[in-house]
Design a protein around this motif. Structure first.
Motif, PDB file in Angstrom:
ATOM      1  N   TYR A 118      25.400   6.337   7.357  1.00 26.88           N
ATOM      2  CA  TYR A 118      24.624   5.534   8.289  1.00 26.88           C
ATOM      3  C   TYR A 118      24.772   6.069   9.708  1.00 26.88           C
ATOM      4  N   GLU A 119      23.651   6.262  10.385  1.00 21.11           N
ATOM      5  CA  GLU A 119      23.552   6.815  11.738  1.00 21.11           C
ATOM      6  C   GLU A 119      23.743   8.327  11.786  1.00 21.11           C
ATOM      7  N   GLY A 120      23.852   8.994  10.618  1.00 23.31           N
ATOM      8  CA  GLY A 120      24.029  10.435  10.597  1.00 23.31           C
ATOM      9  C   GLY A 120      22.720  11.182  10.682  1.00 23.31           C
ATOM     10  N   THR A 121      22.817  12.513  10.613  1.00 24.14           N
ATOM     11  CA  THR A 121      21.653  13.396  10.631  1.00 24.14           C
ATOM     12  C   THR A 121      21.892  14.538   9.650  1.00 24.14           C
ATOM     13  N   LYS A 122      20.824  15.243   9.312  1.00 27.45           N
ATOM     14  CA  LYS A 122      20.964  16.393   8.424  1.00 27.45           C
ATOM     15  C   LYS A 122      21.754  17.508   9.091  1.00 27.45           C
TER      16      LYS A 122
ATOM     17  N   ALA B 206      24.359  27.569  -2.290  1.00 29.99           N
ATOM     18  CA  ALA B 206      23.188  27.172  -1.514  1.00 29.99           C
ATOM     19  C   ALA B 206      23.420  25.714  -1.130  1.00 29.99           C
ATOM     20  N   ILE B 207      23.121  25.375   0.106  1.00 27.20           N
ATOM     21  CA  ILE B 207      23.390  24.018   0.585  1.00 27.20           C
ATOM     22  C   ILE B 207      22.106  23.372   1.075  1.00 27.20           C
ATOM     23  N   VAL B 208      21.846  22.187   0.599  1.00 28.47           N
ATOM     24  CA  VAL B 208      20.747  21.358   1.099  1.00 28.47           C
ATOM     25  C   VAL B 208      21.359  20.167   1.812  1.00 28.47           C
ATOM     26  N   SER B 209      20.935  19.924   3.040  1.00 27.41           N
ATOM     27  CA  SER B 209      21.349  18.718   3.767  1.00 27.41           C
ATOM     28  C   SER B 209      20.110  17.870   3.976  1.00 27.41           C
ATOM     29  N   LEU B 210      20.077  16.739   3.303  1.00 22.36           N
ATOM     30  CA  LEU B 210      18.897  15.873   3.280  1.00 22.36           C
ATOM     31  C   LEU B 210      19.058  14.726   4.277  1.00 22.36           C
TER      32      LEU B 210
ATOM     33  N   THR C   1       0.852  -1.177   0.000  1.00 23.86           N
ATOM     34  CA  THR C   1       0.000   0.000   0.000  1.00 23.86           C
ATOM     35  C   THR C   1       0.890   1.230   0.000  1.00 23.86           C
ATOM     36  N   GLU C   2       0.710   2.110  -0.940  1.00 20.42           N
ATOM     37  CA  GLU C   2       1.548   3.288  -1.060  1.00 20.42           C
ATOM     38  C   GLU C   2       1.030   4.393  -0.151  1.00 20.42           C
ATOM     39  N   GLN C   3       1.960   4.961   0.626  1.00 21.61           N
ATOM     40  CA  GLN C   3       1.631   6.045   1.538  1.00 21.61           C
ATOM     41  C   GLN C   3       2.572   7.220   1.270  1.00 21.61           C
ATOM     42  N   THR C   4       2.175   8.384   1.710  1.00 19.69           N
ATOM     43  CA  THR C   4       2.999   9.575   1.542  1.00 19.69           C
ATOM     44  C   THR C   4       3.760   9.853   2.829  1.00 19.69           C
ATOM     45  N   ILE C   5       5.061  10.053   2.712  1.00 16.80           N
ATOM     46  CA  ILE C   5       5.869  10.412   3.865  1.00 16.80           C
ATOM     47  C   ILE C   5       6.564  11.740   3.577  1.00 16.80           C
ATOM     48  N   SER C   6       6.985  12.397   4.619  1.00 18.08           N
ATOM     49  CA  SER C   6       7.735  13.642   4.482  1.00 18.08           C
ATOM     50  C   SER C   6       9.215  13.361   4.719  1.00 18.08           C
ATOM     51  N   LEU C   7      10.050  13.791   3.797  1.00 18.04           N
ATOM     52  CA  LEU C   7      11.489  13.711   3.980  1.00 18.04           C
ATOM     53  C   LEU C   7      11.989  15.125   4.277  1.00 18.04           C
ATOM     54  N   TYR C   8      12.828  15.237   5.286  1.00 24.10           N
ATOM     55  CA  TYR C   8      13.197  16.551   5.787  1.00 24.10           C
ATOM     56  C   TYR C   8      14.610  16.933   5.367  1.00 24.10           C
ATOM     57  N   TYR C   9      14.781  18.203   5.060  1.00 22.89           N
ATOM     58  CA  TYR C   9      16.106  18.710   4.726  1.00 22.89           C
ATOM     59  C   TYR C   9      16.237  20.141   5.222  1.00 22.89           C
ATOM     60  N   ASP C  10      17.479  20.523   5.520  1.00 24.69           N
ATOM     61  CA  ASP C  10      17.786  21.898   5.898  1.00 24.69           C
ATOM     62  C   ASP C  10      18.345  22.622   4.683  1.00 24.69           C
ATOM     63  N   LEU C  11      17.924  23.862   4.517  1.00 22.38           N
ATOM     64  CA  LEU C  11      18.385  24.696   3.404  1.00 22.38           C
ATOM     65  C   LEU C  11      19.160  25.882   3.959  1.00 22.38           C
ATOM     66  N   TYR C  12      20.380  26.056   3.491  1.00 25.75           N
ATOM     67  CA  TYR C  12      21.222  27.183   3.873  1.00 25.75           C
ATOM     68  C   TYR C  12      21.525  28.025   2.643  1.00 25.75           C
ATOM     69  N   THR C  13      21.391  29.349   2.774  1.00 24.06           N
ATOM     70  CA  THR C  13      21.820  30.259   1.722  1.00 24.06           C
ATOM     71  C   THR C  13      22.668  31.355   2.349  1.00 24.06           C
ATOM     72  N   PRO C  14      23.730  31.790   1.692  1.00 26.69           N
ATOM     73  CA  PRO C  14      24.568  32.860   2.224  1.00 26.69           C
ATOM     74  C   PRO C  14      23.784  34.157   2.397  1.00 26.69           C
ATOM     75  N   ASP C  15      24.265  35.028   3.263  1.00 27.03           N
ATOM     76  CA  ASP C  15      23.555  36.276   3.561  1.00 27.03           C
ATOM     77  C   ASP C  15      23.389  37.163   2.337  1.00 27.03           C
ATOM     78  N   ASP C  16      24.352  37.126   1.427  1.00 25.34           N
ATOM     79  CA  ASP C  16      24.301  38.020   0.264  1.00 25.34           C
ATOM     80  C   ASP C  16      23.741  37.329  -0.980  1.00 25.34           C
ATOM     81  N   ALA C  17      22.901  36.329  -0.775  1.00 28.97           N
ATOM     82  CA  ALA C  17      22.413  35.531  -1.905  1.00 28.97           C
ATOM     83  C   ALA C  17      21.218  36.149  -2.618  1.00 28.97           C
ATOM     84  N   THR C  18      20.616  37.177  -2.074  1.00 30.30           N
ATOM     85  CA  THR C  18      19.409  37.760  -2.644  1.00 30.30           C
ATOM     86  C   THR C  18      19.643  38.180  -4.093  1.00 30.30           C
TER      87      THR C  18
END
Length: 278
Positions: free
Chosen positions: A91-95, A111-115, A61-78
């Protein structure tokens, strides 16, 4: 697939210890095969079934899950489309731990994404009561589903950030440690020319790399290996660059006098390698 952004974002470097060795004690009976299960081959072998087992039908049965990631952008990225570095822990790590490492490599140009991996479990340290939750990527059971989840998640993240006009889709890089390395290889060479560079730290290549399912593409690879790594011995990792050159534009191998850890000595070199390609 539903992708969820964290509601708050801190642009300062995370205060998390960046280097964590593979644990010496774990509650899993077959830890070495678990941490290296990223390079298993996908095949369709079936076990012999008894008369009784033929009466059973496996369903899903297919279900929807949420995968979490942190997004970092430098201060002058605008107003700028930044190159994107997608970082995946082992293995055993975290975002959080992987974001700290990625920011130590370069916190000004990307820009950095840590998934975070989809499989959560308690981590036992020194045989004591579980003190924290760790995450993993690969499952030996129906591994193709884990691979598909990884690929779909990266495609979704890239699509969302591109829609926000936040990244340059021609400058996407993957950074992986240990178990996530082979997953990143699979992605880069399944979707040709989407990824400009792959940084692979203490990990393996896919077990089905010799099959014709992967494509040649203009992707550069930097391999970082530990000279005393028990999970990925130097005699094995030193052969990866020639194998990867079958499909990669270039593949460079570097080793450091460490075990199965993300070597601190490699950080400046990774930064230089990445900046040369943006």
């Amino acid at each position: 697939m539903q992708m969820v952004f964290e509601p708050a974002r801190d642009n300062s470097a995370a205060n998390v210890p960046p280097i964590a060795p593979a644990p010496a004690i774990t509650y899993l009976n077959d830890f070495p095969s678990t941490i290296t299960s990223d390079n298993i081959a996908i095949h369709g072998a079936q076990e012999n079934q008894t008369e009784r087992s033929r009466l059973k039908t496996e369903r899903a049965t297919e279900q929807t899950i949420s995968l979490y990631y942190d997004l970092y952008t430098p201060d002058d990225a605008t107003g700028r489309r930044l190159p994107l570095l997608i970082a995946l822990h082992g293995y055993e790590g975290t975002k959080e731990s992987m974001m700290s490492l990625a920011q130590k490599i370069n916190s000004t140009d990307f820009a950095i994404v840590s998934l975070q991996g989809p499989n959560a479990f308690f981590v036992r340290e020194n045989g004591e009561v579980p003190q924290r939750v760790g995450f993993g990527w690969m499952m030996q059971y129906k591994a193709h589903e884990t691979i598909r989840l990884h690929h779909d998640t990266l495609l979704s993240i890239i699509s969302e950030l591109a829609a926000e006009d936040a990244i340059d889709q021609q400058r996407i890089f993957l950074l992986g440690f240990s178990q996530s390395v082979a997953l990143n290889y699979r992605f880069a060479f399944t979707y040709p020319d989407m990824v400009r560079g792959v940084v692979a730290v203490c990990g393996g290549i896919p077990g089905d790399w010799d099959q014709d399912k992967y494509h040649e593409c203009a992707t550069d690879v930097l391999i970082i290996a530990g000279e005393t790594d028990d999970f990925y011995p130097l005699a094995r990792t030193s052969t990866f660059s020639e194998k990867l050159k079958r499909r990669a534009r270039s593949a460079e191998f570097r080793s450091y006098p460490v075990g199965h850890v993300f070597p601190r000595e490699a950080l400046p070199g990774i930064d230089e390698w990445l900046r040369a390609r943006i």
